[in-house]
Design a protein around this motif. Sequence first.
Motif, PDB file in Angstrom:
ATOM      1  N   UNK A  62      30.363  14.657 121.019  1.00 52.23           N
ATOM      2  CA  UNK A  62      29.981  15.741 121.930  1.00 52.23           C
ATOM      3  C   UNK A  62      30.649  17.032 121.476  1.00 52.23           C
ATOM      4  N   UNK A  63      30.046  18.181 121.823  1.00 53.36           N
ATOM      5  CA  UNK A  63      30.689  19.456 121.476  1.00 53.36           C
ATOM      6  C   UNK A  63      31.836  19.749 122.443  1.00 53.36           C
ATOM      7  N   UNK A  68      33.399  26.311 132.228  1.00 56.24           N
ATOM      8  CA  UNK A  68      32.550  27.343 132.825  1.00 56.24           C
ATOM      9  C   UNK A  68      31.301  27.633 132.000  1.00 56.24           C
ATOM     10  N   UNK A  69      31.117  26.906 130.909  1.00 52.47           N
ATOM     11  CA  UNK A  69      29.960  27.110 130.037  1.00 52.47           C
ATOM     12  C   UNK A  69      28.670  26.875 130.816  1.00 52.47           C
ATOM     13  N   UNK A  70      27.740  27.800 130.687  1.00 52.05           N
ATOM     14  CA  UNK A  70      26.425  27.648 131.301  1.00 52.05           C
ATOM     15  C   UNK A  70      25.382  27.677 130.201  1.00 52.05           C
ATOM     16  N   UNK A  71      24.371  26.899 130.358  1.00 50.36           N
ATOM     17  CA  UNK A  71      23.320  26.848 129.356  1.00 50.36           C
ATOM     18  C   UNK A  71      23.168  25.447 128.837  1.00 50.36           C
ATOM     19  N   UNK A  72      22.219  25.259 127.931  1.00 53.59           N
ATOM     20  CA  UNK A  72      22.006  23.919 127.390  1.00 53.59           C
ATOM     21  C   UNK A  72      23.167  23.492 126.490  1.00 53.59           C
ATOM     22  N   UNK A  73      23.450  22.216 126.499  1.00 52.24           N
ATOM     23  CA  UNK A  73      24.501  21.673 125.640  1.00 52.24           C
ATOM     24  C   UNK A  73      24.015  21.758 124.201  1.00 52.24           C
ATOM     25  N   UNK A  90      27.720  20.484 111.923  1.00 53.42           N
ATOM     26  CA  UNK A  90      28.006  19.323 112.763  1.00 53.42           C
ATOM     27  C   UNK A  90      26.813  19.010 113.660  1.00 53.42           C
ATOM     28  N   UNK A  91      26.482  17.730 113.758  1.00 49.77           N
ATOM     29  CA  UNK A  91      25.456  17.240 114.669  1.00 49.77           C
ATOM     30  C   UNK A  91      26.188  16.500 115.786  1.00 49.77           C
ATOM     31  N   UNK A  96      22.029  14.797 121.279  1.00 50.02           N
ATOM     32  CA  UNK A  96      20.787  14.552 120.532  1.00 50.02           C
ATOM     33  C   UNK A  96      20.140  13.264 121.023  1.00 50.02           C
ATOM     34  N   UNK A  97      20.930  12.210 121.187  1.00 52.95           N
ATOM     35  CA  UNK A  97      20.381  10.949 121.685  1.00 52.95           C
ATOM     36  C   UNK A  97      19.793  11.116 123.089  1.00 52.95           C
TER      37      UNK A  97
END
Length: 138
Positions: A62-63, A68-73, A90-91, A96-97
């Motif tokens: 995972x990243x 507080x991050x908003x938006x898509x992962x 990096x993937x 992704x899964x």
Amino acid sequence: MEGGRRRDRHGRGVRGPLTPPRAPVSRSRAERFDGLVREEVGRLGRRWGRELSRVEFTVEDVPEIEPWFEGPVPLGETLPGENGRPVRITVFRRPVEARATGEAELGRLIRDLLVEEVADLLGLSPESVDPSYDSPDD
């Protein structure tokens, strides 16, 4: 236990693995994902080997994002090379899964993600990096 054999309870036979350890079915989900990424990096490397010779490709679960991050992962990221270190693409496996609905879609998603990252790195369009970009066929 004699001779290293496991107990044969209830007459079902000696216990042991159902498949050999190297068989594809015995690989974990993470190992299969790593294999898909390796295959795609190899495919891109055959065409763009010289340009990607100083690029390191990695897979992380995972990243690291702030609470507080908003938006898509993010599904992937490219980090610039600094102090003699290579550029790193990096993937992120779990996002992704989560986005893919099956094995074929997972492969296409990995392909398109890596093509986009390489295209951005090289300053090219994804279609010029890989003509099969964003197509439903592999």
